[in-house]
Write an enzyme that holds these catalytic residues in place. Structure first.
Site, mmCIF file in Angstrom:
data_model
loop_
_atom_site.group_PDB
_atom_site.id
_atom_site.type_symbol
_atom_site.label_atom_id
_atom_site.label_comp_id
_atom_site.label_asym_id
_atom_site.label_seq_id
_atom_site.Cartn_x
_atom_site.Cartn_y
_atom_site.Cartn_z
ATOM 1 N N SER A 45 5.465 -12.265 9.624
ATOM 2 C CA SER A 45 6.861 -11.838 9.449
ATOM 3 C C SER A 45 7.807 -12.976 9.817
ATOM 4 C CB SER A 45 7.168 -10.599 10.305
ATOM 5 O OG SER A 45 6.748 -10.789 11.636
ATOM 6 N N ASP A 83 -1.457 -14.163 13.294
ATOM 7 C CA ASP A 83 -1.537 -13.453 12.011
ATOM 8 C C ASP A 83 -1.924 -14.458 10.928
ATOM 9 O OD1 ASP A 83 -1.247 -11.242 10.425
ATOM 10 O OD2 ASP A 83 0.949 -11.207 10.487
ATOM 11 N N LYS A 112 -5.269 -11.672 13.289
ATOM 12 C CA LYS A 112 -5.036 -10.469 12.486
ATOM 13 C C LYS A 112 -5.108 -10.847 11.017
ATOM 14 C CE LYS A 112 -0.845 -8.270 11.859
ATOM 15 N NZ LYS A 112 -0.787 -8.190 10.386
ATOM 16 N N GLU A 114 -4.998 -8.952 6.837
ATOM 17 C CA GLU A 114 -4.683 -7.741 6.084
ATOM 18 C C GLU A 114 -5.816 -7.351 5.134
ATOM 19 O OE1 GLU A 114 -0.885 -8.141 4.128
ATOM 20 O OE2 GLU A 114 0.132 -8.717 5.995
ATOM 21 N N GLU A 181 0.337 0.305 8.859
ATOM 22 C CA GLU A 181 1.747 0.031 8.529
ATOM 23 C C GLU A 181 2.255 0.949 7.433
ATOM 24 O OE1 GLU A 181 2.865 -4.068 8.023
ATOM 25 O OE2 GLU A 181 4.932 -3.531 7.568
#
Ligand code: KIV
Length: 257
Positions: A45, A83, A112, A114, A181
Site C-alpha cells: 500500500s 509485503d 506476506k 497475495e 480483505e
C-alpha cells in the site's frame, strides 16, 4: 517488552485480538512499536500512501527492501512483515524465494503474499526454507485489473466458498496467519471459525482474530478513506496547519526570532 513472533501470534488466537497496522519508515514504525502494535506490515500500500500511485502494482522490490530495513531498524517488539510486491513472486518460485530471502535479510520477520490455492506451492517452499508466511485472500489489491477496481469479494455463494477454500489451502500450505480483505463479515467469521491460524481482517467485520488498518487511514493522513476505516486522529489538517503557520511566520519575520 517481548518481541512478537510466529509462536506468539499463533498463540493469540482466541485469547487476544491484535490491532495491527502498516508503516513504511523508521519514524512511524518506532511510534507504532512504542504504542504496542504487535505486527507492523511494510505494505505494498506504500505505492498509494507514500509514492502517489493509483494502485499497488508499480511498487518494486527495492522499494519494499529499503522501507523494510527502515522499519526493522526502528522496531523493538513488533513483528515486521514485508509485503512482497507485484512482480516479485509471479516470475517463478526461485526468484520469489530469493526476493523473500532479501526481505528477511533486510530485517523482516516474515513475508506476506497475495493469493489462495494458486500460491500454495510457494508458501510451502518458503515455510520449508524457514521464512514465515502471512497469506492474503479475499480482495487481493494486486489483482485490481482482474476485478476492474478494488471491489469487495466473496459476495456470491460460489465466491464465498472459493474464499473459504483458499483460506484453508494457505493454512494447509503452512501460512501462520491470513489476511482477509474486503469480504462480508459473516464470511470472515466463518473463515475465522474454520481455521486454526490467525485471521487478520481489513474491511472484513469484527469477528477476525486481528485487524489491519493502513497507517495513513488510521491516523487521518488520508482524508478520503474507505467506509470500514476508523480514524483515530486527523493528522492531515494538523500537518497542513503546521506547514502554513511556518510559511506565514517566516514571511512575516516572526520565525526565527
Ligand atoms: O499493503 C497493505 O497495506 C495491505 C493491507 C491488507 C494491510 O496489504
Amino acid at each position: 517488552m517481548k518481541k512478537w513472533n510466529v509462536a506468539s501470534v499463533r498463540a493469540s488466537k482466541g485469547v487476544e485480538k491484535l490491532g495491527c497496522c502498516t508503516a513504511y519508515d523508521a519514524c512511524f514504525a518506532r511510534l507504532a512499536d512504542e504504542a504496542g502494535v504487535p505486527i507492523i506490515l511494510v505494505g505494498d500500500s506504500m505505492g498509494m500512501t507514500m509514492l502517489g500511485y493509483e494502485t499497488t502494482l508499480p511498487v518494486k522490490i527495492e522499494e519494499t527492501l529499503s522501507a523494510t530495513a527502515a522499519v526493522a531498524r526502528a522496531v523493538k517488539s513488533a513483528m515486521v512483515v514485508a509485503d512482497l510486491p507485484f512482480g516479485s513472486y509471479q516470475c517463478g518460485d526461485d526468484l520469489a524465494v530469493m526476493n523473500a530471502v532479501k526481505c528477511i535479510q533486510a530485517g523482516a520477520d516474515a513475508v506476506k503474499l497475495e493469493g489462495g490455492a494458486r500460491v500454495c506451492g510457494l508458501i510451502k517452499r518458503l515455510t520449508e526454507a524457514g521464512i514465515p508466511v502471512l497469506a492474503h485472500v479475499g480482495m487481493t489489491p494486486q489483482s485490481v485489473n482482474e476485478y476492474g477496481g478494488f471491489k469487495r469479494q466473496g459476495k456470491t455463494r460460489e465466491a464465498a466458498e472459493q474464499v473459504l477454500a483458499d483460506a484453508k489451502a494457505v493454512e494447509a500450505a503452512g501460512a501462520f496467519a491470513v489476511t482477509l480483505e474486503c469480504i462480508p463479515a459473516e464470511l470472515a467469521a466463518q473463515v475465522t471459525a474454520s481455521l486454526k491460524i490467525v485471521t487478520v481482517g481489513i474491511g472484513a467485520g469484527p469477528v477476525c482474530d486481528a485487524q489491519w488498518l493502513v497507517m495513513h487511514d488510521l491516523l487521518g493522513l488520508n482524508e478520503k478513506v474507505p467506509t470500514f476505516v476508523k480514524q483515530y486522529a486527523h493528522l492531515a489538517s494538523e500537518v497542513r496547519d503546521a506547514f502554513s503557520s511556518y510559511v506565514r511566520e517566516v514571511r512575516e519575520g516572526v520565525f526565527p526570532e
